[in-house]
Design a protein around this motif. Structure first.
Motif, mmCIF file in Angstrom:
data_model
loop_
_atom_site.group_PDB
_atom_site.id
_atom_site.type_symbol
_atom_site.label_atom_id
_atom_site.label_comp_id
_atom_site.label_asym_id
_atom_site.label_seq_id
_atom_site.Cartn_x
_atom_site.Cartn_y
_atom_site.Cartn_z
ATOM 1 N N PHE A 188 9.462 -8.409 -10.387
ATOM 2 C CA PHE A 188 9.600 -9.220 -9.179
ATOM 3 C C PHE A 188 8.548 -9.206 -8.132
ATOM 4 N N PHE A 189 8.534 -10.210 -7.082
ATOM 5 C CA PHE A 189 7.192 -10.261 -6.165
ATOM 6 C C PHE A 189 7.462 -8.958 -5.274
ATOM 7 N N ASP A 190 8.730 -8.440 -4.924
ATOM 8 C CA ASP A 190 8.528 -7.292 -4.000
ATOM 9 C C ASP A 190 7.934 -5.886 -4.748
ATOM 10 N N ASP A 191 8.329 -5.969 -5.959
ATOM 11 C CA ASP A 191 7.706 -4.898 -6.915
ATOM 12 C C ASP A 191 6.489 -5.075 -7.030
ATOM 13 N N TYR A 192 6.061 -6.208 -7.244
ATOM 14 C CA TYR A 192 4.442 -6.433 -7.674
ATOM 15 C C TYR A 192 3.752 -6.079 -6.405
ATOM 16 N N VAL A 193 4.168 -6.638 -5.233
ATOM 17 C CA VAL A 193 3.207 -6.084 -4.147
ATOM 18 C C VAL A 193 3.298 -4.519 -3.820
ATOM 19 N N ALA A 194 4.397 -3.972 -4.098
ATOM 20 C CA ALA A 194 4.477 -2.662 -3.936
ATOM 21 C C ALA A 194 3.597 -2.025 -4.871
ATOM 22 N N CYS A 195 3.311 -2.533 -6.149
ATOM 23 C CA CYS A 195 2.413 -1.816 -7.233
ATOM 24 C C CYS A 195 1.002 -2.159 -6.596
ATOM 25 N N CYS A 196 0.851 -3.351 -6.186
ATOM 26 C CA CYS A 196 -0.430 -3.549 -5.440
ATOM 27 C C CYS A 196 -0.883 -2.835 -4.519
ATOM 28 N N VAL A 197 0.022 -2.449 -3.471
ATOM 29 C CA VAL A 197 -0.193 -1.434 -2.236
ATOM 30 C C VAL A 197 -0.682 0.042 -3.068
ATOM 31 N N LYS A 198 0.088 0.399 -3.915
ATOM 32 C CA LYS A 198 -0.003 1.898 -4.363
ATOM 33 C C LYS A 198 -1.411 1.930 -5.038
ATOM 34 N N LEU A 199 -1.606 0.963 -5.842
ATOM 35 C CA LEU A 199 -2.947 1.034 -6.707
ATOM 36 C C LEU A 199 -4.095 0.869 -5.753
ATOM 37 N N ARG A 200 -4.123 0.279 -4.720
ATOM 38 C CA ARG A 200 -5.068 0.117 -3.656
ATOM 39 C C ARG A 200 -5.358 1.424 -3.033
ATOM 40 N N ALA A 201 -4.035 1.893 -2.373
ATOM 41 C CA ALA A 201 -4.317 3.123 -1.559
ATOM 42 C C ALA A 201 -4.632 4.343 -2.212
ATOM 43 N N LEU A 202 -4.123 4.422 -3.591
ATOM 44 C CA LEU A 202 -4.454 5.606 -4.429
ATOM 45 C C LEU A 202 -6.045 5.513 -4.796
ATOM 46 N N THR A 203 -6.290 4.374 -5.045
ATOM 47 C CA THR A 203 -7.958 3.990 -5.536
ATOM 48 C C THR A 203 -8.751 4.729 -4.396
ATOM 49 N N ASP A 204 -8.257 4.011 -3.073
ATOM 50 C CA ASP A 204 -9.079 4.178 -1.657
ATOM 51 C C ASP A 204 -9.079 5.707 -1.645
ATOM 52 N N ASN A 205 -8.279 6.643 -1.779
ATOM 53 C CA ASN A 205 -7.955 7.841 -1.603
ATOM 54 C C ASN A 205 -9.007 8.664 -2.448
ATOM 55 N N PHE A 206 -8.796 8.157 -3.714
ATOM 56 C CA PHE A 206 -9.679 8.648 -4.702
ATOM 57 C C PHE A 206 -11.173 8.457 -4.583
ATOM 58 N N ARG A 207 -11.525 7.154 -3.973
ATOM 59 C CA ARG A 207 -12.928 6.535 -3.890
ATOM 60 C C ARG A 207 -13.639 7.455 -2.634
ATOM 61 N N ARG A 208 -12.909 7.692 -1.683
ATOM 62 C CA ARG A 208 -13.312 8.480 -0.568
ATOM 63 C C ARG A 208 -13.862 9.881 -0.885
ATOM 64 N N ASP A 223 -3.823 18.650 -0.785
ATOM 65 C CA ASP A 223 -4.151 17.126 -0.641
ATOM 66 C C ASP A 223 -3.818 16.266 -1.588
ATOM 67 N N PHE A 224 -3.898 16.420 -2.960
ATOM 68 C CA PHE A 224 -2.988 15.878 -3.832
ATOM 69 C C PHE A 224 -1.751 15.219 -3.393
ATOM 70 N N ILE A 225 -0.804 16.125 -2.894
ATOM 71 C CA ILE A 225 0.639 15.897 -2.630
ATOM 72 C C ILE A 225 0.540 14.778 -1.363
ATOM 73 N N LEU A 226 -0.339 15.206 -0.299
ATOM 74 C CA LEU A 226 -0.721 14.276 0.754
ATOM 75 C C LEU A 226 -0.864 12.710 0.409
ATOM 76 N N CYS A 227 -1.773 12.737 -0.495
ATOM 77 C CA CYS A 227 -2.514 11.291 -1.068
ATOM 78 C C CYS A 227 -1.359 10.684 -1.728
ATOM 79 N N THR A 228 -0.291 11.249 -2.536
ATOM 80 C CA THR A 228 0.498 10.724 -3.585
ATOM 81 C C THR A 228 1.794 10.367 -2.556
ATOM 82 N N MET A 229 1.958 11.451 -1.969
ATOM 83 C CA MET A 229 3.635 11.407 -1.405
ATOM 84 C C MET A 229 3.544 10.533 -0.240
ATOM 85 N N ALA A 230 2.558 10.255 0.280
ATOM 86 C CA ALA A 230 2.534 9.278 1.635
ATOM 87 C C ALA A 230 2.594 7.812 1.291
#
Length: 231
Positions: A188-208, A223-230
């Protein structure tokens, strides 16, 4: 260098389809003439480099004539920031999802977490504008596959959408994503957006943390818990 997990530096950054949706969230103007600044989405290269968004680091006062400023202040209230409940109300009242179901409060929380670099649980004006730009692009990408406007896409279409956003993820990781975000075999659209957000946020955290651009980093447990649980 490019490697599994996300596209190579210097090319298209992952997290956005190639182009955004013209106009406001519904393809037309938003309250307060929001269609203008939100139109067109990000440039072809995807997200801009860190620090290049107006106000992201070393925030500058918003221009007095910014069409979105009045709309933001009406939503944000006295504290000058938007929390998850206010964001949900804003997106619902603006009709952003159109015929799709409104965003859940949990999705609104992770949308804020994606841009909440100071961990306040709220977003300021520059983050508000950045979120709407991202949402417009994600919505266009979703609508490319949801041609019957059912509000859902099939797993193989979700896989294509993830690839179109610049991510290169293993079949095992893709399977885990599809299991996590499908309902009755569709996304569903709501879950699609949630997935996009998490992919971008985790990628940004990794990339930094991947300062050598090698596709691998070492995390301390906290640090791992902070990046993933937030998110």
């Amino acid at each position: 260098m490019a490697y599994p997990g996300y596209g190579g530096y210097g090319g298209q950054m992952p997290g956005m389809p190639p182009q955004g949706m013209p106009g406001g969230p519904m393809g037309g103007p938003m309250p307060g003439n929001m269609g203008g600044p939100m139109g067109g989405g990000p440039p072809q290269g995807g997200y801009a480099p860190y620090g290049s968004y107006p106000g992201t680091f070393g925030a500058q006062p918003p221009a007095a004539n910014d069409p979105m400023w009045g709309y933001f202040t009406a939503i944000a209230g006295q504290d000058g920031e938007i929390d998850a409940e206010e964001l949900q109300r804003c997106l619902t009242q603006a009709g952003f999802t159109g015929s799709y179901s409104p965003f859940s409060l949990d999705t609104c929380r992770i949308m804020i977490a994606m841009l909440d670099r100071d961990f306040t649980g709220k977003m300021g004006f520059s983050e508000f504008k950045e979120l709407f730009s991202a949402l417009n692009g994600w919505k266009q990408n979703f609508m490319m596959f949801d041609q019957d406007r059912s509000g859902t896409v099939e797993p193989h279409e979700m896989t294509q959408a993830i690839s179109a956003m610049g991510y290169r993820i293993s079949p095992q990781a893709l399977n885990a994503i599809l299991k996590r975000y499908n309902k009755g075999g569709r996304i569903f659209f709501d879950d699609y957006v949630a997935c996009c957000v998490k992919l971008r946020a985790l990628t940004d955290n990794f990339r930094r943390r991947d300062v050598m651009q090698q596709g691998s980093v070492t995390f301390q447990y906290d640090d791992f818990i902070l990046c993933t649980m937030a998110i």
